[in-house]
Design a protein around this motif. Structure first.
Motif, PDB file in Angstrom:
ATOM      1  N   ARG A   5      -5.884 -10.354  10.934  1.00 23.17           N
ATOM      2  CA  ARG A   5      -4.813 -10.373   9.923  1.00 23.17           C
ATOM      3  C   ARG A   5      -4.850  -9.079   9.112  1.00 23.17           C
ATOM      4  O   ARG A   5      -5.908  -8.608   8.718  1.00 23.17           O
ATOM      5  CB  ARG A   5      -4.983 -11.545   8.975  1.00 23.17           C
ATOM      6  CG  ARG A   5      -3.895 -11.561   7.894  1.00 23.17           C
ATOM      7  CD  ARG A   5      -4.181 -12.563   6.834  1.00 23.17           C
ATOM      8  NE  ARG A   5      -4.078 -13.898   7.389  1.00 23.17           N
ATOM      9  CZ  ARG A   5      -3.839 -14.970   6.652  1.00 23.17           C
ATOM     10  NH1 ARG A   5      -3.696 -14.885   5.358  1.00 23.17           N
ATOM     11  NH2 ARG A   5      -3.761 -16.152   7.221  1.00 23.17           N
ATOM     12  N   GLY A   6      -3.680  -8.499   8.902  1.00 22.01           N
ATOM     13  CA  GLY A   6      -3.585  -7.270   8.135  1.00 22.01           C
ATOM     14  C   GLY A   6      -3.908  -6.017   8.927  1.00 22.01           C
ATOM     15  O   GLY A   6      -3.912  -4.925   8.390  1.00 22.01           O
ATOM     16  N   GLU A 142      -6.227  -0.819  14.093  1.00 28.43           N
ATOM     17  CA  GLU A 142      -6.260   0.089  12.944  1.00 28.43           C
ATOM     18  C   GLU A 142      -5.825  -0.691  11.709  1.00 28.43           C
ATOM     19  O   GLU A 142      -4.938  -1.552  11.785  1.00 28.43           O
ATOM     20  CB  GLU A 142      -5.321   1.281  13.187  1.00 28.43           C
ATOM     21  CG  GLU A 142      -5.139   2.219  12.033  1.00 28.43           C
ATOM     22  CD  GLU A 142      -6.351   3.107  11.734  1.00 28.43           C
ATOM     23  OE1 GLU A 142      -6.259   3.919  10.807  1.00 28.43           O
ATOM     24  OE2 GLU A 142      -7.397   2.978  12.404  1.00 28.43           O
ATOM     25  N   THR A 143      -6.443  -0.404  10.586  1.00 15.91           N
ATOM     26  CA  THR A 143      -6.062  -1.063   9.340  1.00 15.91           C
ATOM     27  C   THR A 143      -4.637  -0.674   8.971  1.00 15.91           C
ATOM     28  O   THR A 143      -4.283   0.500   9.001  1.00 15.91           O
ATOM     29  CB  THR A 143      -7.032  -0.659   8.207  1.00 15.91           C
ATOM     30  OG1 THR A 143      -8.351  -1.043   8.600  1.00 15.91           O
ATOM     31  CG2 THR A 143      -6.672  -1.341   6.900  1.00 15.91           C
ATOM     32  N   GLU A 147       2.879   1.887   4.125  1.00 12.15           N
ATOM     33  CA  GLU A 147       3.951   2.695   4.711  1.00 12.15           C
ATOM     34  C   GLU A 147       4.173   2.389   6.194  1.00 12.15           C
ATOM     35  O   GLU A 147       5.241   2.660   6.734  1.00 12.15           O
ATOM     36  CB  GLU A 147       3.715   4.192   4.489  1.00 12.15           C
ATOM     37  CG  GLU A 147       2.462   4.748   5.113  1.00 12.15           C
ATOM     38  CD  GLU A 147       1.234   4.734   4.194  1.00 12.15           C
ATOM     39  OE1 GLU A 147       0.269   5.439   4.521  1.00 12.15           O
ATOM     40  OE2 GLU A 147       1.219   4.013   3.174  1.00 12.15           O
ATOM     41  N   ASP A 148       3.184   1.799   6.861  1.00 14.95           N
ATOM     42  CA  ASP A 148       3.366   1.428   8.267  1.00 14.95           C
ATOM     43  C   ASP A 148       4.419   0.329   8.408  1.00 14.95           C
ATOM     44  O   ASP A 148       5.251   0.362   9.312  1.00 14.95           O
ATOM     45  CB  ASP A 148       2.057   0.924   8.883  1.00 14.95           C
ATOM     46  CG  ASP A 148       0.959   1.980   8.917  1.00 14.95           C
ATOM     47  OD1 ASP A 148       1.281   3.184   9.026  1.00 14.95           O
ATOM     48  OD2 ASP A 148      -0.226   1.594   8.813  1.00 14.95           O
ATOM     49  N   ALA A 149       4.374  -0.640   7.519  1.00 14.70           N
ATOM     50  CA  ALA A 149       5.301  -1.780   7.584  1.00 14.70           C
ATOM     51  C   ALA A 149       6.745  -1.359   7.355  1.00 14.70           C
ATOM     52  O   ALA A 149       7.672  -2.038   7.808  1.00 14.70           O
ATOM     53  CB  ALA A 149       4.890  -2.854   6.585  1.00 14.70           C
ATOM     54  N   PHE A 150       6.933  -0.242   6.660  1.00 17.19           N
ATOM     55  CA  PHE A 150       8.283   0.211   6.324  1.00 17.19           C
ATOM     56  C   PHE A 150       8.502   1.664   6.748  1.00 17.19           C
ATOM     57  O   PHE A 150       9.169   2.432   6.062  1.00 17.19           O
ATOM     58  CB  PHE A 150       8.516   0.057   4.814  1.00 17.19           C
ATOM     59  CG  PHE A 150       8.277  -1.342   4.339  1.00 17.19           C
ATOM     60  CD1 PHE A 150       9.223  -2.332   4.524  1.00 17.19           C
ATOM     61  CD2 PHE A 150       7.075  -1.687   3.727  1.00 17.19           C
ATOM     62  CE1 PHE A 150       8.995  -3.628   4.110  1.00 17.19           C
ATOM     63  CE2 PHE A 150       6.838  -2.984   3.299  1.00 17.19           C
ATOM     64  CZ  PHE A 150       7.800  -3.961   3.494  1.00 17.19           C
ATOM     65  N   ALA A 151       7.936   2.035   7.873  1.00 18.05           N
ATOM     66  CA  ALA A 151       7.995   3.420   8.347  1.00 18.05           C
ATOM     67  C   ALA A 151       9.430   3.921   8.401  1.00 18.05           C
ATOM     68  O   ALA A 151      10.312   3.251   8.945  1.00 18.05           O
ATOM     69  CB  ALA A 151       7.344   3.525   9.722  1.00 18.05           C
TER      70      ALA A 151
END
Length: 182
Positions: A5-6, A142-143, A147-151
């Motif tokens: 998770r995450g 990768e953790t 910004e990954d979630a909303f690239a």
């Protein structure tokens, strides 16, 4: 079993399933019962306004709807950055999570979000299935970062996360889609 998770699951070069080839999946839930995630780097041609206009208070109506995965392709999942993480139906990490079904921004007591993204479908794994894929090396872990979630450039997310990871992963990020034609 350690929960993913995450975490981001970055499709490894041996993962040839067209549903997941060169994808980056945010794992929202992972337990002994299975796992659930959304593919972060598959924007569709359809806008939020065209597909799910009722979300326009949460998600920019001009934003694309993302293809979250092959499971339940007619369902919608909203990943959001919450002002209060306890408002999320599921928290992936920090204040990033999934909006509860039926939540509406105009309702009294509705969750307040800073930003959100709509996904149709999701990635799902049965009990032990994701653990087996991780053991086989199908996925690079990768953790996740906010910004990954909303690239902004979702099409480049696979490359950028591998580059960020560094070392041989940065080399993998530059590998052509079909190395045989190199």
């Amino acid at each position: 079993m350690e929960s993913a998770r995450g975490q981001l699951l970055i499709a490894g070069p041996g993962l040839l399933d067209p549903n997941f080839w060169r994808t980056v999946v945010l794992v929202v839930e992972h337990s002994e019962d299975g796992a659930l995630g959304v593919v972060l780097n598959r924007p569709s041609e359809t806008t939020v306004l065209d597909a799910v206009a009722q979300l326009e208070e949460l998600v920019d109506p001009a934003d694309p709807v993302f293809i979250g995965g092959p499971v339940q392709p007619s369902s919608v999942i909203v990943v959001a950055e919450f002002e209060d993480p306890s408002d999320a139906a599921l928290v992936a990490f920090d204040d990033i999570g999934v909006l509860a079904a039926g939540s509406a921004p105009d309702e009294k007591g509705a969750p307040r979000v800073r930003r959100a993204r709509a996904f149709v479908g999701h990635a799902g794994w049965g009990p032990g299935q994701l653990d087996g894929e991780l053991e086989r090396g199908d996925w690079i872990v990768e953790t996740a970062r906010r910004e990954d979630a909303f690239a902004e450039d979702a099409d480049e997310l696979w490359r950028s996360v591998l580059t960020r990871k560094g070392g041989s992963y940065a080399l993998l990020a530059r590998m052509p889609p079909d190395p045989s034609v190199n």
